[in-house]
Design a protein around this motif. Structure first.
Motif, PDB file in Angstrom:
ATOM      1  N   TYR A   1       9.050  21.828  72.903  1.00 24.56           N
ATOM      2  CA  TYR A   1       7.766  22.305  73.420  1.00 24.56           C
ATOM      3  C   TYR A   1       6.633  21.650  72.651  1.00 24.56           C
ATOM      4  N   CYS A   2       5.627  21.254  73.379  1.00 23.02           N
ATOM      5  CA  CYS A   2       4.448  20.632  72.778  1.00 23.02           C
ATOM      6  C   CYS A   2       3.232  21.523  73.019  1.00 23.02           C
ATOM      7  N   LYS A   3       2.260  21.397  72.133  1.00 23.31           N
ATOM      8  CA  LYS A   3       1.030  22.169  72.271  1.00 23.31           C
ATOM      9  C   LYS A   3       0.078  21.465  73.232  1.00 23.31           C
ATOM     10  N   GLY A   4      -0.478  22.264  74.134  1.00 29.20           N
ATOM     11  CA  GLY A   4      -1.446  21.706  75.059  1.00 29.20           C
ATOM     12  C   GLY A   4      -2.832  21.655  74.444  1.00 29.20           C
ATOM     13  N   LYS A   5      -3.793  21.139  75.194  1.00 28.50           N
ATOM     14  CA  LYS A   5      -5.173  21.074  74.726  1.00 28.50           C
ATOM     15  C   LYS A   5      -5.808  22.466  74.808  1.00 28.50           C
ATOM     16  N   PRO A   6      -6.719  22.754  73.911  1.00 29.09           N
ATOM     17  CA  PRO A   6      -7.418  24.057  73.952  1.00 29.09           C
ATOM     18  C   PRO A   6      -8.105  24.281  75.295  1.00 29.09           C
ATOM     19  N   ASP A   7      -8.049  25.502  75.757  1.00 31.60           N
ATOM     20  CA  ASP A   7      -8.683  25.871  77.026  1.00 31.60           C
ATOM     21  C   ASP A   7     -10.162  26.187  76.760  1.00 31.60           C
ATOM     22  N   GLN A   8     -11.028  25.215  77.072  1.00 33.65           N
ATOM     23  CA  GLN A   8     -12.456  25.378  76.792  1.00 33.65           C
ATOM     24  C   GLN A   8     -13.094  26.469  77.645  1.00 33.65           C
ATOM     25  N   SER A   9     -12.445  26.809  78.758  1.00 35.35           N
ATOM     26  CA  SER A   9     -13.022  27.829  79.628  1.00 35.35           C
ATOM     27  C   SER A   9     -13.016  29.203  78.980  1.00 35.35           C
ATOM     28  N   MET A  10     -12.211  29.346  77.920  1.00 35.35           N
ATOM     29  CA  MET A  10     -12.132  30.635  77.234  1.00 35.35           C
ATOM     30  C   MET A  10     -13.273  30.809  76.226  1.00 35.35           C
ATOM     31  N   GLY A  11     -14.079  29.779  76.066  1.00 41.57           N
ATOM     32  CA  GLY A  11     -15.250  29.900  75.195  1.00 41.57           C
ATOM     33  C   GLY A  11     -15.008  29.383  73.793  1.00 41.57           C
ATOM     34  N   ASN A  12     -14.056  29.963  73.077  1.00 42.68           N
ATOM     35  CA  ASN A  12     -13.838  29.546  71.694  1.00 42.68           C
ATOM     36  C   ASN A  12     -12.857  28.385  71.556  1.00 42.68           C
ATOM     37  N   GLY A  13     -12.184  28.038  72.661  1.00 44.91           N
ATOM     38  CA  GLY A  13     -11.274  26.898  72.639  1.00 44.91           C
ATOM     39  C   GLY A  13     -10.021  27.117  71.828  1.00 44.91           C
ATOM     40  N   GLN A  14      -9.732  28.368  71.527  1.00 44.93           N
ATOM     41  CA  GLN A  14      -8.562  28.654  70.703  1.00 44.93           C
ATOM     42  C   GLN A  14      -7.304  28.930  71.507  1.00 44.93           C
ATOM     43  N   ASN A  15      -7.445  29.148  72.802  1.00 48.95           N
ATOM     44  CA  ASN A  15      -6.286  29.498  73.625  1.00 48.95           C
ATOM     45  C   ASN A  15      -5.511  28.231  73.999  1.00 48.95           C
ATOM     46  N   VAL A  16      -4.380  27.997  73.315  1.00 51.07           N
ATOM     47  CA  VAL A  16      -3.598  26.779  73.516  1.00 51.07           C
ATOM     48  C   VAL A  16      -2.245  27.151  74.108  1.00 51.07           C
ATOM     49  N   ALA A  17      -1.932  26.579  75.238  1.00 49.11           N
ATOM     50  CA  ALA A  17      -0.656  26.872  75.895  1.00 49.11           C
ATOM     51  C   ALA A  17       0.369  25.803  75.541  1.00 49.11           C
ATOM     52  N   ASN A  18       1.581  26.233  75.193  1.00 46.08           N
ATOM     53  CA  ASN A  18       2.669  25.290  74.959  1.00 46.08           C
ATOM     54  C   ASN A  18       3.325  24.917  76.276  1.00 46.08           C
ATOM     55  N   TYR A  19       3.844  23.721  76.351  1.00 45.49           N
ATOM     56  CA  TYR A  19       4.535  23.282  77.565  1.00 45.49           C
ATOM     57  C   TYR A  19       5.806  22.518  77.191  1.00 45.49           C
ATOM     58  N   ARG A  20       6.779  22.552  78.082  1.00 43.11           N
ATOM     59  CA  ARG A  20       8.049  21.869  77.826  1.00 43.11           C
ATOM     60  C   ARG A  20       7.843  20.368  77.956  1.00 43.11           C
ATOM     61  N   CYS A  21       8.197  19.633  76.918  1.00 39.91           N
ATOM     62  CA  CYS A  21       7.914  18.200  76.915  1.00 39.91           C
ATOM     63  C   CYS A  21       9.136  17.339  76.596  1.00 39.91           C
ATOM     64  N   GLY A  22      10.324  17.901  76.644  1.00 41.94           N
ATOM     65  CA  GLY A  22      11.509  17.097  76.382  1.00 41.94           C
ATOM     66  C   GLY A  22      12.700  17.953  75.984  1.00 41.94           C
ATOM     67  N   ILE A  23      13.761  17.290  75.556  1.00 40.61           N
ATOM     68  CA  ILE A  23      14.970  17.992  75.123  1.00 40.61           C
ATOM     69  C   ILE A  23      15.383  17.516  73.738  1.00 40.61           C
ATOM     70  N   LYS A  24      16.082  18.382  73.051  1.00 40.77           N
ATOM     71  CA  LYS A  24      16.708  18.030  71.783  1.00 40.77           C
ATOM     72  C   LYS A  24      18.174  17.739  72.053  1.00 40.77           C
ATOM     73  N   THR A  25      18.710  16.686  71.457  1.00 36.97           N
ATOM     74  CA  THR A  25      20.107  16.316  71.707  1.00 36.97           C
ATOM     75  C   THR A  25      20.925  16.418  70.419  1.00 36.97           C
ATOM     76  N   CYS A  26      22.185  16.812  70.572  1.00 43.18           N
ATOM     77  CA  CYS A  26      23.051  17.057  69.422  1.00 43.18           C
ATOM     78  C   CYS A  26      24.430  16.449  69.616  1.00 43.18           C
ATOM     79  N   ARG A  27      25.139  16.406  68.526  1.00 48.60           N
ATOM     80  CA  ARG A  27      26.557  16.038  68.498  1.00 48.60           C
ATOM     81  C   ARG A  27      27.287  17.114  67.725  1.00 48.60           C
ATOM     82  N   LYS A  28      28.498  17.489  68.181  1.00 49.28           N
ATOM     83  CA  LYS A  28      29.258  18.512  67.465  1.00 49.28           C
ATOM     84  C   LYS A  28      30.749  18.296  67.657  1.00 49.28           C
ATOM     85  N   CYS A  29      31.506  18.511  66.596  1.00 48.08           N
ATOM     86  CA  CYS A  29      32.969  18.433  66.651  1.00 48.08           C
ATOM     87  C   CYS A  29      33.550  19.834  66.451  1.00 48.08           C
TER      88      CYS A  29
END
Length: 275
Positions: free
Chosen positions: A230-258
């Motif tokens: 998950y990545c952080k989105g840009k602050p939502d300026q419409s909220m006035g203080n610009g502190q409301n930041v929405a996270n969004y899915r931006c990829g996957i984590k990959t693993c190896r396991k035995c």
């Protein structure tokens, strides 16, 4: 058990059946090129079935072993199926199929829905996992009666039909499934049979090919999507203080396991690789 002279035919038949199942359901499929620890490149097939909440990962190792990992998210069941070729030079003209059934831990693999949305920009790229989760040892305690296995997952009897006497489970997982809504400990226990209650040696310590022993089989999944990023989105300026930041899915984590499975075999002849 079938002669090794027709194993290639049998393997092709399994592939045809697998592809038929893919085409006959609403599935999404990815073909992934991965590099194993020996440097060889193998191809994984990952199939997701969103309607039934299932994911199947399949590949063939360089030694010919066919591996299938099946996850039933609804029932929290993971099945690792291995088709191991016989050793012709040691008189084995047959192959073996084993199924290892364990409780799926949520979060170890991305959901079937998330899996169905994955796309590759460069399908020919050789993938390398971001994280190595090391090796886990799992000691099985019981056989599963496939004709009574529906309380575990209704898919098990078909998936492991060639492993009637070689489908294994742990008692601790049976007890965990019993805690799920709608489950019954009595029906789950009726589907299993404990290994003989006696002290036996590991197959590597046994000399007779006909003596029972504890076999060890190690299998590695060289690449799989083990989480979402998950990545952080840009602050939502419409909220006035610009502190409301929405996270969004931006990829996957990959693993190896035995995973190293330890289980009972009636004869060392069924475990010649463990020496």
């Amino acid at each position: 058990m079938i002669s090794i002279s027709i194993v290639k035919y049998k393997y092709l038949a399994l592939r045809v059946l697998f592809l038929f199942n893919v085409l006959s359901s609403v599935h999404s499929q990815l073909l992934i090129n991965i590099q194993n620890q020996g440097g060889e490149v193998i191809q994984e097939t990952i199939t997701s079935n969103v309607s039934d909440d299932l994911v199947t990962l399949e590949f063939q190792r360089t030694d010919g072993t066919l591996i299938s990992q099946f996850i039933d998210f609804k029932n929290e069941v993971k099945v690792l199926k291995a088709l191991v070729l016989g050793e012709e030079e040691r008189g084995q003209s047959q192959y073996q199929v084993m199924c290892f059934v364990t409780k799926f831990i949520k979060g170890d693999f991305i959901s079937a829905d998330a899996m169905s949305k994955l796309r590759q920009k460069n399908p020919s790229t050789v993938r390398i996992p971001e994280e190595d989760k090391g090796k886990e040892t799992i000691t099985m305690t019981s056989w599963i009666h496939l004709n009574k296995s529906t309380p575990i997952t209704r898919h098990l009897s078909g998936l492991c039909s060639e492993a009637v006497d070689a489908t294994f489970v742990r008692d601790i997982d049976v007890k965990s499934w019993a805690e799920l809504p709608g489950s019954s400990i009595s029906s789950l226990e009726a589907a299993t049979q404990l290994f003989p209650d006696s002290l036996i040696s590991h197959c590597s310590e046994v000399t007779s090919f006909w003596a029972p022993c504890l076999c060890t089989l190690e299998m590695c999944i060289g690449w799989y999507p083990c989480g979402l990023k998950y990545c952080k989105g840009k602050p939502d300026q419409s909220m006035g203080n610009g502190q409301n930041v929405a996270n969004y899915r931006c990829g996957i984590k990959t693993c190896r396991k035995c995973t190293q499975y330890v289980y009972y075999v009636r004869q060392k002849q069924q475990c010649l690789w463990d020496e």
